[in-house]
Each structure stands twice: as C-alpha cells, then as structure tokens.
Scaffold this motif. Sequence first.
Motif, PDB file in Angstrom:
ATOM      1  N   ALA A  17     -33.691 115.511 -50.602  1.00 12.90           N
ATOM      2  CA  ALA A  17     -32.938 114.452 -51.269  1.00 12.90           C
ATOM      3  C   ALA A  17     -32.956 114.645 -52.780  1.00 12.90           C
ATOM      4  N   ALA A  18     -34.071 115.060 -53.309  1.00 12.37           N
ATOM      5  CA  ALA A  18     -34.163 115.316 -54.751  1.00 12.37           C
ATOM      6  C   ALA A  18     -33.290 116.507 -55.142  1.00 12.37           C
ATOM      7  N   GLU A  19     -33.250 117.519 -54.295  1.00  7.92           N
ATOM      8  CA  GLU A  19     -32.411 118.682 -54.576  1.00  7.92           C
ATOM      9  C   GLU A  19     -30.935 118.303 -54.558  1.00  7.92           C
ATOM     10  N   TYR A  20     -30.533 117.489 -53.590  1.00  5.70           N
ATOM     11  CA  TYR A  20     -29.145 117.036 -53.534  1.00  5.70           C
ATOM     12  C   TYR A  20     -28.795 116.195 -54.771  1.00  5.70           C
ATOM     13  N   ALA A  21     -29.704 115.378 -55.216  1.00  4.06           N
ATOM     14  CA  ALA A  21     -29.466 114.562 -56.406  1.00  4.06           C
ATOM     15  C   ALA A  21     -29.310 115.446 -57.642  1.00  4.06           C
ATOM     16  N   ILE A  23     -28.245 118.621 -57.659  1.00  9.56           N
ATOM     17  CA  ILE A  23     -26.954 119.295 -57.529  1.00  9.56           C
ATOM     18  C   ILE A  23     -25.830 118.339 -57.910  1.00  9.56           C
ATOM     19  N   LEU A  24     -25.905 117.120 -57.444  1.00  6.92           N
ATOM     20  CA  LEU A  24     -24.892 116.116 -57.765  1.00  6.92           C
ATOM     21  C   LEU A  24     -24.818 115.861 -59.266  1.00  6.92           C
ATOM     22  N   ALA A  25     -25.953 115.806 -59.926  1.00  8.60           N
ATOM     23  CA  ALA A  25     -25.976 115.590 -61.377  1.00  8.60           C
ATOM     24  C   ALA A  25     -25.347 116.770 -62.121  1.00  8.60           C
ATOM     25  N   ILE A  26     -25.628 117.982 -61.680  1.00  8.13           N
ATOM     26  CA  ILE A  26     -25.066 119.164 -62.332  1.00  8.13           C
ATOM     27  C   ILE A  26     -23.557 119.220 -62.137  1.00  8.13           C
ATOM     28  N   VAL A  27     -23.103 118.986 -60.906  1.00 10.45           N
ATOM     29  CA  VAL A  27     -21.665 119.005 -60.625  1.00 10.45           C
ATOM     30  C   VAL A  27     -20.965 117.879 -61.381  1.00 10.45           C
ATOM     31  N   GLY A  28     -21.566 116.707 -61.415  1.00 14.50           N
ATOM     32  CA  GLY A  28     -20.984 115.576 -62.138  1.00 14.50           C
ATOM     33  C   GLY A  28     -20.855 115.851 -63.622  1.00 14.50           C
ATOM     34  N   THR A  29     -21.847 116.500 -64.193  1.00 16.00           N
ATOM     35  CA  THR A  29     -21.794 116.861 -65.603  1.00 16.00           C
ATOM     36  C   THR A  29     -20.671 117.868 -65.863  1.00 16.00           C
ATOM     37  N   GLY A  30     -20.513 118.820 -64.957  1.00 14.57           N
ATOM     38  CA  GLY A  30     -19.426 119.790 -65.094  1.00 14.57           C
ATOM     39  C   GLY A  30     -18.059 119.143 -65.019  1.00 14.57           C
ATOM     40  N   ILE A  31     -17.897 118.214 -64.087  1.00 17.04           N
ATOM     41  CA  ILE A  31     -16.624 117.508 -63.949  1.00 17.04           C
ATOM     42  C   ILE A  31     -16.342 116.661 -65.187  1.00 17.04           C
ATOM     43  N   ALA A  32     -17.351 115.982 -65.687  1.00 24.06           N
ATOM     44  CA  ALA A  32     -17.165 115.163 -66.886  1.00 24.06           C
ATOM     45  C   ALA A  32     -16.799 116.026 -68.092  1.00 24.06           C
ATOM     46  N   GLY A  33     -17.441 117.171 -68.236  1.00 19.18           N
ATOM     47  CA  GLY A  33     -17.119 118.071 -69.344  1.00 19.18           C
ATOM     48  C   GLY A  33     -15.701 118.611 -69.241  1.00 19.18           C
ATOM     49  N   ALA A  34     -15.290 118.963 -68.029  1.00 20.97           N
ATOM     50  CA  ALA A  34     -13.923 119.459 -67.828  1.00 20.97           C
ATOM     51  C   ALA A  34     -12.902 118.368 -68.112  1.00 20.97           C
ATOM     52  N   ALA A  35     -13.191 117.150 -67.684  1.00 22.92           N
ATOM     53  CA  ALA A  35     -12.270 116.044 -67.938  1.00 22.92           C
ATOM     54  C   ALA A  35     -12.153 115.763 -69.433  1.00 22.92           C
ATOM     55  N   PHE A  36     -13.256 115.862 -70.142  1.00 19.95           N
ATOM     56  CA  PHE A  36     -13.237 115.651 -71.592  1.00 19.95           C
ATOM     57  C   PHE A  36     -12.391 116.720 -72.280  1.00 19.95           C
TER      58      PHE A  36
END
Length: 62
Positions: A17-21, A23-36
Amino acid sequence: MKNFLKDFVRDESGASAAEYALILAIVGTGIAGAAFALGGAISGAMQTATTCIENGPTTGGC
C-alpha cells in the motif's frame, strides 16, 4: 502478546500500500507538471493570436 509483536513486525502487507501511494504521488506530480507546462504554452499561443488579431499580420510572429 509476544507472538503478536513478532507477527506484527514480520507482516509486510502494508508495504504494498505504501508503494502504491508513492507511485501515485510520483505520477500525480508528473501530471501536474505537464498540465502546468501545457497551460503556459496555451496561454502564450492565445496571447500571440490576440496580438495578431489586434495589430494585423504585419507584426512579427504572425
């Protein structure tokens, strides 16, 4: 009680569960950076289009 503590220390089910969290944080950061970045590119394109419409095609970049 002693067996419970031994089992608790050896239990690794929470690690996934910690590993999935993470991964989710890393992917979310990438998506936010791309959107910016995409938002900045779209804003620049709209500003260029506005300048071309207001001043006509004789200005540079139109």
